[in-house]
Design an enzyme around this catalytic site. Structure first.
Site, PDB file in Angstrom:
ATOM      1  N   SER A 253      12.978  30.226 -16.468  1.00 33.00           N
ATOM      2  CA  SER A 253      13.985  31.082 -17.084  1.00 33.00           C
ATOM      3  C   SER A 253      14.025  32.411 -16.365  1.00 33.00           C
ATOM      4  O   SER A 253      13.021  32.857 -15.809  1.00 33.00           O
ATOM      5  CB  SER A 253      13.638  31.320 -18.551  1.00 33.00           C
ATOM      6  OG  SER A 253      12.505  32.145 -18.599  1.00 33.00           O
ATOM      7  N   LYS A 254      15.195  33.034 -16.399  1.00 30.77           N
ATOM      8  CA  LYS A 254      15.344  34.277 -15.644  1.00 30.77           C
ATOM      9  C   LYS A 254      14.537  35.411 -16.254  1.00 30.77           C
ATOM     10  O   LYS A 254      14.369  36.443 -15.641  1.00 30.77           O
ATOM     11  CB  LYS A 254      16.815  34.640 -15.463  1.00 30.77           C
ATOM     12  CG  LYS A 254      17.602  34.830 -16.706  1.00 30.77           C
ATOM     13  CD  LYS A 254      19.040  35.143 -16.324  1.00 30.77           C
ATOM     14  CE  LYS A 254      19.921  35.093 -17.545  1.00 30.77           C
ATOM     15  NZ  LYS A 254      21.304  34.864 -17.258  1.00 30.77           N
ATOM     16  N   ARG A 255      14.034  35.198 -17.463  1.00 29.60           N
ATOM     17  CA  ARG A 255      13.166  36.224 -18.053  1.00 29.60           C
ATOM     18  C   ARG A 255      11.841  36.300 -17.292  1.00 29.60           C
ATOM     19  O   ARG A 255      11.161  37.309 -17.308  1.00 29.60           O
ATOM     20  CB  ARG A 255      12.873  35.909 -19.516  1.00 29.60           C
ATOM     21  CG  ARG A 255      14.076  36.164 -20.363  1.00 29.60           C
ATOM     22  CD  ARG A 255      13.798  36.047 -21.842  1.00 29.60           C
ATOM     23  NE  ARG A 255      14.889  36.671 -22.543  1.00 29.60           N
ATOM     24  CZ  ARG A 255      14.768  37.691 -23.386  1.00 29.60           C
ATOM     25  NH1 ARG A 255      13.588  38.170 -23.667  1.00 29.60           N
ATOM     26  NH2 ARG A 255      15.820  38.217 -23.968  1.00 29.60           N
TER      27      ARG A 255
END
Ligand code: GLU
Length: 494
Positions: A253-255
């Protein structure tokens, strides 16, 4: 023998994701290894979330990586159009067939009733899903409501008991109880199809023989297979690939990791190296050699050798591989050429020059002022943020809130960034200068620099996100507990 046809079917609803390229790569290798065709289809039936920019970015990212397609937008073939928004009539004709066959039904339930139903089911700890109320309507009632032009969707019928049994090329036999399957909406009230319906109709009409896609679609299999059965079509072979993971094994995930292909391009990775790295996600050359070209991967490809253990997308390993490509494959001349192409990309340079021209006296000032446009994360420590004497807690809050605000900005341009951050400053009762100061430092590494709005617009969100995250880490980071409390406070602002 039937020709093998595979496809990638991205929805143009965001940045081009490395996961899309990973699935495209495996589809392309499988098709080409077997003398088949690799098709690109744009699944843009969600008109609200789809955008032309996202589609253009996805196509450009795949091309940059060398993942060309044999049929698709820009390369029309006999099964086009390859954009679902241009295929509405096909879906309407097919929904009629399902209605006539008694496999689907109009549902007139209002959004409000469906919300209440969901709440009730949650309260009663029941499975969430449509309860079939509109199936009880008499034929006359349905006709009269349709004649009155009442708003409705079309849902598919689902068997009441038993299980859907199927085989996955990698996972073997799978069984999913029909009780877990909802009466899926196939056609929305605006007359547009949903993903499930358009996807099945198109895979059939485009004569796709093998559907190779991410494992998140396994639970949709019963609906898809039932549609094939309702239409009397032979279903393709299905193969659900393992999802890419962050180094902590959670879903990529881009987090936690940059996921946009644009980020890797902007950071100066070579497309061959990124593609090779994606090929290592669950697969390797029989010899064990980790560095290989697209052609070598294609020549040696064997889908059944894909391993199901969640492949970890680890940027350190990618860096190592990219370094090998640079050292082993580029002559000094090629290095100079590729570096210049990357660093002095004409479009980007054109936007940067006006920002720095007014501030330099000699060309030798340029790197000092504008070097951050092409460098890695700025060198920062906690002292870098001392200038305005804001408490660390405030700095962290500003950085995190700004990141959340920036993530909501669409389209990404200077004016929208300025507006977004100005409203945030007002919401937080901060002077705009106070809010911008830590952002200046995070983005450019210096307290004084070119306009931060313009700089962020040029750097694009992914790079800004990585730099703001880096600044947060340098300031000691945000614990899970703090993040929760910040998130609550951020939501209260809206
Ligand atoms: N449009 C779907 C997506 O965005 C395609 C999934 C599939 O391959 O069936 O992932």
């Amino acid at each position: 023998m039937t020709q093998i046809r595979t496809r990638i079917a991205p929805s143009p609803t965001g940045d081009p994701h490395v996961g899309t390229a990973y699935i495209a790569l495996f589809n392309r290798c499988f098709a080409h290894k077997n003398g088949g065709k690799f098709i690109l289809r744009i699944e843009d039936t969600d008109r609200q979330r789809s955008s032309a920019k996202s589609e253009a970015d996805i196509l450009a990212a795949l091309q940059w990586l060398g993942l060309s397609w044999d049929e698709g937008p820009g390369c029309e073939g006999e099964f086009g159009p390859y954009r679902q928004s241009e295929r509405s009539e096909i879906y309407s004709a097919h929904i009629e067939k399902l209605l006539l066959g008694g496999f689907a039904f109009p549902c007139f339930c209002s959004a409000q009733r469906l919300t209440e139903l969901r709440h009730q089911q949650m309260q009663d700890k029941q499975a969430i899903g449509y309860d079939g109320r509109c199936l009880q309507l008499s034929e006359e009632e349905v006709s009269s409501r349709l004649e009155q032009g009442m708003d409705h969707v079309i849902r598919m019928k689902i068997p009441e008991d038993g299980a859907c049994e199927f085989d996955d090329l990698l996972r073997g036999h799978i069984s999913i109880d029909w009780s877990q399957v909802d009466m899926q909406v196939l056609m929305k009230s605006d007359g547009l199809p949903t993903y499930h319906f358009a996807n099945v109709v198109d895979d059939h009409l485009m004569q796709i023989t093998h559907v190779i896609r991410g494992e998140e679609w396994i639970n949709s299999m019963p609906k898809h297979l039932l549609l094939y059965q309702y239409f009397g079509w032979q279903a393709p072979i299905f193969c659900h690939m393992p999802l890419l993971r962050n180094p902590d094994k959670s879903k990529l995930s881009k987090r936690k990791n940059p996921t946009s292909i644009g980020y890797y391009r902007a950071m100066g990775y070579l497309p061959e190296a990124l593609l090779n790295y994606l090929g290592l996600m669950g697969w390797s050359l029989p010899s064990g050699e980790e560095k290989f070209s697209l052609q070598e991967m294609t020549d040696n490809f064997d889908l059944e050798r894909v391993s199901l253990g969640g492949p970890v997308f680890d940027t350190e390993k990618l860096d190592w591989l990219n370094g090998r490509y640079i050292r082993e494959d580029l002559s000094d001349h090629e290095f100079a050429q590729k570096f210049a192409q990357w660093a002095f990309d004409a479009e980007k340079v054109k936007r940067i020059i006006p920002l720095i021209k007014q501030r330099v006296e000699r060309f030798s000032d340029v790197v000092g002022l504008g070097g951050f446009f092409i460098s890695d994360l700025p060198k920062l420590d906690a002292d870098s943020f001392q200038h305005q004497q804001l408490a660390t807690e405030t700095l962290l809050k500003i950085l995190q809130f700004s990141l959340w605000r920036l993530e909501q900005i669409s389209p990404w341009n200077r004016d929208n960034i300025e507006l977004g951050l100005q409203t945030l400053a007002a919401d937080l009762q901060l002077k705009i200068r106070e809010l911008l100061f830590p952002l200046f430092v995070a983005i450019s590494g210096a307290a004084v620099s070119t306009s931060v709005f313009d700089s962020m617009a040029i750097l694009e969100l992914d790079i800004c996100r990585a730099r703001i995250r880096h600044a947060i880490a340098v300031l000691g980071g945000i614990s899970k507990k703090q993040a929760k409390s910040l998130e609550r406070k951020y939501r209260e602002l809206d």
